[in-house]
Design an enzyme around this catalytic site. Structure first.
Site, PDB file in Angstrom:
ATOM      1  N   SER A 191       1.017  -1.064  -0.192  1.00 43.47           N
ATOM      2  CA  SER A 191      -0.345   0.123  -0.012  1.00 43.47           C
ATOM      3  C   SER A 191       0.436   1.073   0.365  1.00 43.47           C
ATOM      4  O   SER A 191       0.729   2.352  -0.732  1.00 43.47           O
ATOM      5  CB  SER A 191      -0.894  -0.084   1.401  1.00 43.47           C
ATOM      6  OG  SER A 191      -0.338   0.137   2.443  1.00 43.47           O
ATOM      7  N   ASP A 248      -4.634   7.001  10.218  1.00 47.59           N
ATOM      8  CA  ASP A 248      -4.285   5.730  10.329  1.00 47.59           C
ATOM      9  C   ASP A 248      -3.022   5.585  11.366  1.00 47.59           C
ATOM     10  O   ASP A 248      -2.566   4.692  11.519  1.00 47.59           O
ATOM     11  CB  ASP A 248      -4.795   4.628   8.986  1.00 47.59           C
ATOM     12  CG  ASP A 248      -3.901   4.420   8.295  1.00 47.59           C
ATOM     13  OD1 ASP A 248      -2.588   5.550   8.316  1.00 47.59           O
ATOM     14  OD2 ASP A 248      -3.566   4.132   7.599  1.00 47.59           O
ATOM     15  N   HIS A 297       0.260   5.248   7.177  1.00 49.50           N
ATOM     16  CA  HIS A 297       0.213   5.546   5.881  1.00 49.50           C
ATOM     17  C   HIS A 297       0.632   7.051   5.396  1.00 49.50           C
ATOM     18  O   HIS A 297       0.308   7.977   5.975  1.00 49.50           O
ATOM     19  CB  HIS A 297      -0.743   5.205   4.420  1.00 49.50           C
ATOM     20  CG  HIS A 297      -1.062   3.683   4.850  1.00 49.50           C
ATOM     21  ND1 HIS A 297      -1.692   2.960   5.668  1.00 49.50           N
ATOM     22  CD2 HIS A 297      -0.687   2.837   4.136  1.00 49.50           C
ATOM     23  CE1 HIS A 297      -1.751   1.611   5.608  1.00 49.50           C
ATOM     24  NE2 HIS A 297      -1.562   1.298   4.504  1.00 49.50           N
TER      25      HIS A 297
END
Length: 226
Positions: free
Chosen positions: A49, A195, A198
C-alpha cells in the site's frame, strides 16, 4: 505554381516532391522514436500500500510523484507502479513473475511492512525477499531495496531479528539499499493519514525528496557502459 511535364507525360511539382520526402522520412523518425523509448530505463516500483497510494488522490502516489520529480530534473526514465495494498512478502513472491514484465531494467523492491505488522516470522520475510532478488537477478533485472522497520509494539526481540534483514540482503547481493522507506514521515503526524501508518500527500513528497538522490544513482547503474 508551374508544372513541368516530362516526355512520358508524368506531372511533377515541388509539393509532390515534398510529400514523397515526408513519406520516406516519417518511418525513419518513428523508428528513432521507438529506439529512444526502448533505450529509456524502465523501473518497476514493486510493493504494498505504500506504493499503491493508499487513500491518496489520483496522481499523488509515490511512483507517480517520483516520475514527475525525475521528469522535472530532465532524467529520462519510465517509472511503473506495481503496488498491491496488503501484500506480504509471500504475496509479492507469488505475483512477481507476472507483475514484472519482460523489458524491465530495474526494480525498487518495497515489501515487508505487512509481515511486520502481522508478526510473521522474520526468517520467512528474509527468505521471500531473497527469492525475489534471485529471480529478478536471473532475469538480468537490477534491484534496489527499500527497507522497512518493525513497529515498536512488536517488541525489541522481534525488531532485533526483523530490522537487519534488508542490510544483510543488500550486502549479500551487493544491492543499493535505502534503509527506511518511511524516513522523515512515520514519526510526523502531519505527514501521515489518520491511521498513523500511511503517508499523506505531504508525506509522499518527503519520501520522494529523500530517496531521489539514490534513485538517480540507481538509474545511472542501469545505463549501458560507454
Amino acid at each position: 505554381m508551374h508544372y513541368i511535364t516530362n516526355l512520358k507525360g508524368q506531372i511533377h511539382s515541388p509539393l509532390i516532391a515534398i510529400l514523397i520526402l515526408l513519406f520516406l522520412i516519417t518511418p525513419l523518425r518513428s523508428q528513432e522514436a521507438q529506439k529512444d523509448f526502448d533505450d529509456t530505463p524502465k523501473i518497476v516500483v514493486f510493493g504494498d500500500s505504500l506504493v499503491a497510494g493508499y487513500q491518496l488522490p489520483p496522481g499523488k502516489s509515490f511512483p507517480e510523484r517520483l516520475q514527475e520529480a525525475l521528469d522535472a530534473k530532465g532524467i529520462s526514465v519510465k517509472i511503473i507502479a506495481a503496488g498491491v495494498s496488503g501484500d506480504t512478502t509471500s504475496a509479492g513472491l507469488a505475483r512477481l513473475d507476472w507483475s514484472i514484465p519482460d523489458g524491465i531494467d530495474g526494480v525498487l523492491l518495497e515489501l515487508g511492512a505487512n509481515d511486520a505488522l502481522r508478526g510473521l516470522p522474520p526468517k520467512n520475510t528474509s527468505e521471500n525477499l531473497k527469492l525475489m532478488i534471485e529471480k529478478l537477478t536471473e532475469r538480468g533485472i537490477k534491484v534496489m531495496l527499500l527497507g522497512i522497520l518493525a513497529p515498536p509494539n512488536m517488541g525489541e526481540d522481534y525488531a532485533s531479528e526483523f530490522n537487519p534483514i534488508y542490510a544483510k540482503l543488500a550486502d549479500q547481493y551487493e544491492l543499493k539499499l535505502y534503509p527506511f522507506f518511511l524516513d522523515g514521515v512515520l514519526t510526523h503526524a502531519d505527514k501521515l493519514l489518520a491511521d498513523g501508518k500511511h503517508p499523506n500527500v505531504a508525506g509522499v513528497e518527503v519520501m520522494v525528496g529523500k530517496i531521489i538522490p539514490m534513485v538517480e544513482q540507481f538509474i545511472e547503474d542501469l545505463r549501458p557502459s560507454p
